[in-house]
Structure formats: C-alpha cells, structure tokens
Design a protein around this motif. Structure first.
Motif, short mmCIF file in Angstrom:
data_model
loop_
_atom_site.label_atom_id
_atom_site.label_comp_id
_atom_site.label_asym_id
_atom_site.label_seq_id
_atom_site.Cartn_x
_atom_site.Cartn_y
_atom_site.Cartn_z
N TRP A 34 62.19 26.71 13.08
CA TRP A 34 61.70 27.56 14.17
C TRP A 34 62.63 28.76 14.39
CZ3 TRP A 34 58.80 25.24 18.87
CH2 TRP A 34 57.85 24.32 18.43
N THR A 35 63.92 28.49 14.59
CA THR A 35 64.84 29.58 14.89
C THR A 35 65.03 30.51 13.70
OG1 THR A 35 66.73 28.19 14.28
CG2 THR A 35 66.07 28.19 16.60
N GLU A 38 61.91 32.72 13.49
CA GLU A 38 61.94 33.75 14.54
C GLU A 38 62.94 34.84 14.19
OE1 GLU A 38 62.34 34.07 19.42
OE2 GLU A 38 62.79 32.19 18.38
N HIS A 39 64.09 34.45 13.64
CA HIS A 39 65.10 35.43 13.23
C HIS A 39 64.56 36.33 12.13
CE1 HIS A 39 68.57 36.78 10.78
NE2 HIS A 39 69.16 36.91 11.94
N SER A 44 55.27 32.45 12.89
CA SER A 44 55.36 31.03 13.20
C SER A 44 56.31 30.40 12.19
CB SER A 44 53.98 30.37 13.11
OG SER A 44 53.60 30.20 11.76
N ALA A 384 61.51 40.12 16.00
CA ALA A 384 60.23 39.50 16.33
C ALA A 384 59.83 39.84 17.75
CB ALA A 384 60.34 37.99 16.15
N GLN A 386 59.27 38.79 21.03
CA GLN A 386 59.71 37.61 21.76
C GLN A 386 58.59 37.01 22.60
OE1 GLN A 386 62.65 36.26 21.17
NE2 GLN A 386 63.10 37.93 19.74
N TRP A 389 56.30 34.93 20.39
CA TRP A 389 56.92 33.68 20.00
C TRP A 389 56.93 32.70 21.17
CZ3 TRP A 389 59.04 30.47 16.49
CH2 TRP A 389 58.97 30.88 15.14
N SER A 390 57.12 33.19 22.37
CA SER A 390 57.09 32.32 23.54
C SER A 390 55.71 31.68 23.70
CB SER A 390 57.46 33.11 24.80
OG SER A 390 57.32 32.32 25.96
N TRP A 392 53.53 31.22 21.30
CA TRP A 392 53.32 30.28 20.19
C TRP A 392 53.99 28.95 20.47
CZ3 TRP A 392 55.89 27.14 16.94
CH2 TRP A 392 55.17 26.65 15.83
N ARG A 393 55.22 28.97 20.97
CA ARG A 393 55.94 27.74 21.25
C ARG A 393 55.22 26.91 22.31
NH1 ARG A 393 60.75 30.86 20.43
NH2 ARG A 393 60.71 31.49 22.61
#
Length: 413
Positions: A34-35, A38-39, A44, A384, A386, A389-390, A392-393
């Motif tokens: 995941w991290t 995102e980096h 995803s 990305a 942010q 991504w929030s 998506w999580r």
C-alpha cells in the motif's frame, strides 16, 4: 535496474520493479504494498501486489544477477562469505514458516519466521547476496498448510546449516571470488557444513559452543577446558577490525588441531577470543587449505559482524522485515527486491582507491540512503492524489469489514 531488467519480459513489470525498489529506498514510516504504491503514484496497491504474487518472474535468477553485480563491484579473491539467520516476529500461524521458535533477534522463543542469509564481505564493503526461508518440520509435514501458503512440492525440510551450504554451493558454482566462510555457533556445530566447505577448498572460521569437543593429542577435550589450561603468554592482543570508535581489540589464543580423517588435507586450529574487560570467552573451529597466520583468522572472525550491519540497514532502512506476505513466492520476491536495494547502496558506497576529502569519513550506506532520497527520488517522483488514496483506503476497508461480518454470520450459531 539494467542488471535485472532482462528477467522481466514486458516493460510494465520492469517499471513496477523500479518503482518498488525506489519505495523500499524511500523513508516511508512503514513499507508494504500500500505505502509503496502510494509513493509511486499508483491508483491502488493492486499492481504491487500482483508483482509479488502473480507476475511471471524468477526470484532466484534475480538474486543470481545481484550476486554477479556485487562480484563486479566488490569482487575480491580474499572475500568472506558470512552466513547467519534473522527472525521476523509475526502474529497468527498462517504466514509461511511461522511458528514458536527461538529468534536471535528477540533473544527468546517467539512466534516468528526465520530465514538464513548470505553476505559477501570484503575490505571495500559488504552486501546481502542471497536468502533462504527456513521451513520447520511441522510445516513440511502438513500438506494443507503447505498448499495454503503455496510451498512448492519439491521443498523438503532442511536445517539452517543445510540451507547455508546450498547458498554457498550456488555462489561457488557461479564463480563468486571468495576464500573464507564465517558463521556463528548454529553453523560451527554442524560437521557436514564444515566438510562441505573443505570440499570447496574454502577456509572457515566458525563459532562453536563452550561445550564443543575437539580431538587433541591427549584425546577429546572440551574447548573451555582447553582455554582454562592456557598460560598467560599464550594470549596475544590483536584487532578484529576497525570500528567507528577505534579498533576492536581482544585477547586471542590459538592452537593447532590434528587433521580430520577425510580426503581434504589442510590445517585445523582452535581459536579462542577473550574480552579484555569482562574476560568472556568465545571459541572458533578454523580450517584453511594453506597455512594461515593468527591475524588472518582473527580478521575473518571479526568480519562476521558485517552481517549484523547488513541486517540493521535492510530492516531499518529497506523494510526487509516489514512485509505482509503470507505465501512462499511473495516472501521470496519481497526479500529479493530488498536484497537488490541493499546491493545498490553497498556497491555505491564501496571504498574506492581514492581517499575521502580531508576531514570527512567515507560515504556510508545510511548517508547515501538519505542523499539518494533527497536528491534523486523526491524531486522526480509523481505525487499521488492524497484525497483519492484516502477514498480508496476507506472503500477497501468497508468491503473488508462487510466480508468479515458476513463470514462471522455464517459461522456463529
């Protein structure tokens, strides 16, 4: 990346491997798919998870490329191969290889996963080059657990010294220049590993327990009993290598031992180390096909600590132990890419012939890790979104929660 790029047939996995390794090199607070995704700016973690679990590539071939890369940059005919295991603490019992067993990392019996690693150590530098997951007997004898974790059918139980011997065999067969092998008591106490090393004509300095028995001119004796009978003049002050705070001086004593009744002629010794302040003793079984001075054996014994430095860097900076992979293939692929990242740092900071600028120590692995992120990765990577991504999580976690509740409803009366 050019070194291992040919192992990936399509450009997409090659780019993903590049982004994955850059993520391992990045100063992320926690490293997982995941991290790292995102980096890298991915939408995803699916692509990173696919790279570890389903994409077609051979992690053994990539490690072979890393071994060749390290040999090209650090190759030395007097190099030392260092073997040791490290443990990763885990919860549950579904992750491949996990059970309650002794972990040197924790210093006690814990629920953990163990792996044997091989380090190539020279005067210029040292780097991880290979790894093998230790699969306990209870795993090897349980077909359902093996199937669930994706353990290949051909994998059979092997002790840690057997795993070390296999990796050394492969390194020697590949032509890796080396002269010595070093390891701790887990490897020094295995006579089959020592015989295999003599067969390769590799000298070794392997630690043994204080209760270890050796054959002398007066019969079999414990090594600690032999040490107790040494005179004051038998000890010599010798440095085991230079450290950040000065030379590591210990008192050393050594004595020749009779040759074994095998086909490998050579010279055997018992080496004893005594701490200059505490008086604590450590013991080593040594062999070399040619005569070797005390200083050479002490140097090999001191170089064994390089693997601890490699573990520290790989875990704290590269996320070697932060994976969340339960299956056999995913574990080996994550570990292989961490080894690749470590090899990059180790070879880039190898001590060259030219001296460092006045007043500066040579560039260290940790310092290069900071500079590489600040000057290379951060200015060039995509940032990305942010908010996306929030979202998506939270969506992923909602689906997982609904799935858990549905499963619980089926099992509860």
């Amino acid at each position: 990346m050019l070194t291992v790029g040919s192992r990936f047939r399509r450009p997409e996995p090659r780019r993903r491997v590049r982004d994955f390794v850059r993520g391992l090199l990045a100063p992320l607070p926690r490293k997982n798919c995941w991290t790292i995704a995102e980096h890298a700016g991915d939408a995803s973690p699916d692509g990173m998870q696919d790279l570890l679990a389903r994409a077609k590539w051979d992690d053994e071939q990539v490690r072979a490329d890393v071994r060749g890369f390290v040999a090209e940059h650090l190759g030395d005919p007097d190099a030392v191969l260092v073997v040791d295991e490290t443990g990763d603490l885990k919860k549950g019992h579904h992750t491949v290889g996990v059970q309650r067993q002794y972990s040197g990392t924790a210093g006690k019996i814990e629920n953990c996963q163990l792996a044997v690693h091989l380090v190539y150590a020279t005067e210029a530098g040292h780097a991880l080059i290979d790894a093998a997951l230790y699969l306990p007997k209870v795993w090897c004898e349980n077909p359902s657990r093996r199937s669930e974790a994706g353990v290949p059918d051909e994998i059979r139980f092997a002790t840690k010294p057997q795993l070390a011997a296999r990796m050394i065999d492969e390194a020697v067969a590949a032509g890796l220049p080396c002269r010595w092998v070093a390891g701790d008591e887990a490897y020094g106490g295995d006579p089959r590993l020592a015989a295999a090393l003599r067969g390769h004509r590799l000298g070794y300095v392997l630690a043994v327990a204080c209760s270890h028995q050796v054959i002398t001119g007066i019969g079999s004796r414990r090594v600690d009993h032999l040490a107790a009978g040494l005179t004051r003049t038998a000890w010599q002050r010798v440095s085991a290598g230079a450290g950040a705070k000065g030379h590591r001086y210990y008192d050393w004593a050594w004595m020749p031992l009779p040759a074994h009744a095998d086909a490998h002629a050579g010279h055997h010794w018992l080496l004893i180390r005594r701490h200059r302040r505490t008086g604590e003793l450590a013991f080593y079984r040594c062999w070399s096909p040619e005569p070797a001075p005390l200083g050479a054996l002490v140097s090999v014994a001191g170089r064994r600590w390089k693997i601890e430095e490699s573990f520290q860097t790989a875990k704290t900076a590269l996320g070697l132990d932060q994976h969340q992979n339960r299956r056999w293939t995913s574990w080996h692929r994550w570990t292989t890419l961490a080894i690749l990242a470590h090899a990059f740092l180790a070879t880039a900071t190898a001590r060259r012939t030219q001296p460092s600028p006045s007043g500066l120590i040579p560039l260290t692995v940790n310092e290069l890790h900071r500079l590489f992120n600040a000057l290379v990765i951060e200015p060039s990577r995509r940032h990305a979104d942010q908010l996306k991504w929030s979202i998506w999580r939270r969506r992923h976690q909602a689906r997982a929660k609904a799935s858990h509740y549905a499963r619980q409803a089926l099992t509860e009366p």
